[in-house]
Design a protein around this motif. Structure first.
Motif, PDB file in Angstrom:
ATOM      1  N   MET A 115       0.843  -1.194   0.000  1.00 41.04           N
ATOM      2  CA  MET A 115       0.000   0.000   0.000  1.00 41.04           C
ATOM      3  C   MET A 115       0.882   1.249   0.000  1.00 41.04           C
ATOM      4  N   ALA A 116       0.560   2.173  -0.894  1.00 41.13           N
ATOM      5  CA  ALA A 116       1.376   3.377  -1.021  1.00 41.13           C
ATOM      6  C   ALA A 116       1.222   4.263   0.212  1.00 41.13           C
ATOM      7  N   THR A 117       2.333   4.882   0.603  1.00 43.25           N
ATOM      8  CA  THR A 117       2.303   5.801   1.737  1.00 43.25           C
ATOM      9  C   THR A 117       1.650   7.114   1.304  1.00 43.25           C
ATOM     10  N   PRO A 118       0.710   7.645   2.095  1.00 42.56           N
ATOM     11  CA  PRO A 118       0.056   8.909   1.716  1.00 42.56           C
ATOM     12  C   PRO A 118       1.077  10.021   1.555  1.00 42.56           C
ATOM     13  N   GLY A 119       0.895  10.825   0.497  1.00 43.70           N
ATOM     14  CA  GLY A 119       1.791  11.937   0.258  1.00 43.70           C
ATOM     15  C   GLY A 119       1.520  13.085   1.220  1.00 43.70           C
ATOM     16  N   ARG A 120       2.372  14.119   1.116  1.00 45.14           N
ATOM     17  CA  ARG A 120       2.266  15.250   2.030  1.00 45.14           C
ATOM     18  C   ARG A 120       0.903  15.935   1.911  1.00 45.14           C
ATOM     19  N   ARG A 121       0.422  16.103   0.665  1.00 44.95           N
ATOM     20  CA  ARG A 121      -0.867  16.772   0.475  1.00 44.95           C
ATOM     21  C   ARG A 121      -2.000  15.975   1.115  1.00 44.95           C
ATOM     22  N   GLU A 122      -1.978  14.655   0.933  1.00 43.00           N
ATOM     23  CA  GLU A 122      -3.018  13.815   1.506  1.00 43.00           C
ATOM     24  C   GLU A 122      -2.986  13.856   3.031  1.00 43.00           C
ATOM     25  N   ARG A 123      -1.772  13.870   3.591  1.00 41.54           N
ATOM     26  CA  ARG A 123      -1.657  13.945   5.053  1.00 41.54           C
ATOM     27  C   ARG A 123      -2.199  15.270   5.574  1.00 41.54           C
ATOM     28  N   MET A 124      -1.897  16.354   4.840  1.00 40.97           N
ATOM     29  CA  MET A 124      -2.381  17.664   5.272  1.00 40.97           C
ATOM     30  C   MET A 124      -3.906  17.742   5.188  1.00 40.97           C
ATOM     31  N   ARG A 125      -4.470  17.151   4.138  1.00 42.54           N
ATOM     32  CA  ARG A 125      -5.930  17.139   4.005  1.00 42.54           C
ATOM     33  C   ARG A 125      -6.562  16.338   5.138  1.00 42.54           C
ATOM     34  N   ALA A 126      -5.955  15.195   5.455  1.00 43.64           N
ATOM     35  CA  ALA A 126      -6.491  14.359   6.533  1.00 43.64           C
ATOM     36  C   ALA A 126      -6.400  15.082   7.873  1.00 43.64           C
ATOM     37  N   GLN A 127      -5.294  15.775   8.091  1.00 43.68           N
ATOM     38  CA  GLN A 127      -5.126  16.516   9.334  1.00 43.68           C
ATOM     39  C   GLN A 127      -6.144  17.652   9.433  1.00 43.68           C
ATOM     40  N   MET A 128      -6.351  18.377   8.342  1.00 44.33           N
ATOM     41  CA  MET A 128      -7.325  19.466   8.355  1.00 44.33           C
ATOM     42  C   MET A 128      -8.735  18.930   8.594  1.00 44.33           C
ATOM     43  N   SER A 129      -9.064  17.828   7.938  1.00 45.30           N
ATOM     44  CA  SER A 129     -10.380  17.228   8.125  1.00 45.30           C
ATOM     45  C   SER A 129     -10.602  16.854   9.585  1.00 45.30           C
ATOM     46  N   ALA A 130      -9.577  16.257  10.203  1.00 44.92           N
ATOM     47  CA  ALA A 130      -9.690  15.860  11.615  1.00 44.92           C
ATOM     48  C   ALA A 130      -9.853  17.074  12.514  1.00 44.92           C
ATOM     49  N   GLU A 131      -9.105  18.156  12.209  1.00 46.45           N
ATOM     50  CA  GLU A 131      -9.193  19.362  13.029  1.00 46.45           C
ATOM     51  C   GLU A 131     -10.571  20.020  12.907  1.00 46.45           C
ATOM     52  N   VAL A 132     -11.106  20.024  11.708  1.00 43.81           N
ATOM     53  CA  VAL A 132     -12.427  20.635  11.492  1.00 43.81           C
ATOM     54  C   VAL A 132     -13.496  19.826  12.225  1.00 43.81           C
ATOM     55  N   ARG A 133     -13.440  18.502  12.082  1.00 44.97           N
ATOM     56  CA  ARG A 133     -14.439  17.655  12.757  1.00 44.97           C
ATOM     57  C   ARG A 133     -14.323  17.804  14.264  1.00 44.97           C
TER      58      ARG A 133
END
Length: 241
Positions: free
Chosen positions: A1-19
């Motif tokens: 499984m490919a490791t998430p790139g920097r952009r994907e990690r940032m999107r996931a972090q922002m999503s978690a912070e918003v929720r």
């Protein structure tokens, strides 16, 4: 499984912070206090920036927060059921309901979001939200009823005694949730849920207060009556103090 790139990690972090920010508002002030402006302020972005992560805007945020709440709730309920042996059907049904009552009393804003009147913040997503958690809760109690029906049949309406509309609704509910029960047994399961949810809602919304300062005895009596109706009265255990 490919490791998430920097952009994907940032999107996931922002999503978690918003929720997380939206959930804090719901927990402390209720769902109607959630606005794009307040969520954006808490995470340090503009309201417009939130649409890059939640295309549906505020209803999308509320829906995903509700999913997080349901995830936590289902884990709690399933853990309560799993604390009892598989052949103790009564307690595997009862313990999650006790946990739900306790959660509802101590998490009233979240309870209101999932079980209460549709909110403006959820918008059109509220109907989908409700359907989603109904399916998830069916995943807690449904397998217990299926196993009980397989091993110890309980009294049910014969299909030819049922209103055809009711029978079809039970078949549709089973197809939607994956709970494999005949219509009569499905009626018993849903009647149990309807009775227990009604009791919890009356307590959470304070409809009996201050006439009854302690509603647990009425709650336990209802659960005893329901499991006795399925021939499981001997398995009932009172709550530990």
């Amino acid at each position: 499984m490919a490791t998430p790139g920097r952009r994907e990690r940032m999107r996931a972090q922002m999503s978690a912070e918003v929720r997380s920010a939206a959930r804090q508002i719901i927990t402390r002030q209720g769902v109607d206090a959630v606005t794009l402006a307040e969520v954006a302020r808490r995470v340090g972005v503009t309201p417009a920036a939130l649409y890059h992560h939640f295309e549906g805007g505020l209803p999308d945020i509320v829906y995903q927060v509700a999913e997080d709440i349901v995830d936590d709730l289902v884990r709690t309920l399933q853990s309560a059921a799993d604390a009892h042996p598989e052949d103790n059907f009564a307690m595997r049904m009862i313990e999650p309901v006790r946990a739900l009552r306790s959660w509802a009393i101590t998490h009233q804003p979240e309870f209101n979001l999932l079980f209460g009147t549709p909110s403006a913040a959820a918008g059109d997503a509220h109907a989908e939200l409700t359907s989603a958690w109904v399916r998830r809760l069916a995943g807690v109690w449904g397998p217990i009823f299926v196993q009980l029906w397989t091993e110890r049949r309980f009294p049910v309406l014969a299909e030819d005694e049922m209103d055809p509309r009711l029978r079809q609704q039970m078949l549709d509910y089973g197809a939607d949730t994956g709970v494999d029960l005949p219509p009569g047994a499905m009626v018993v399961m849903l009647n149990c849920w309807r009775s227990l949810y009604g009791q919890i809602a009356l307590e959470v919304f304070g409809h009996f207060a201050p006439l009854f300062s302690d509603q647990e005895p009425m709650f336990e009596l209802l659960m005893q009556e329901l499991v006795r109706g399925m021939g499981l009265g001997d398995q009932y255990q009172p709550p530990t103090r």
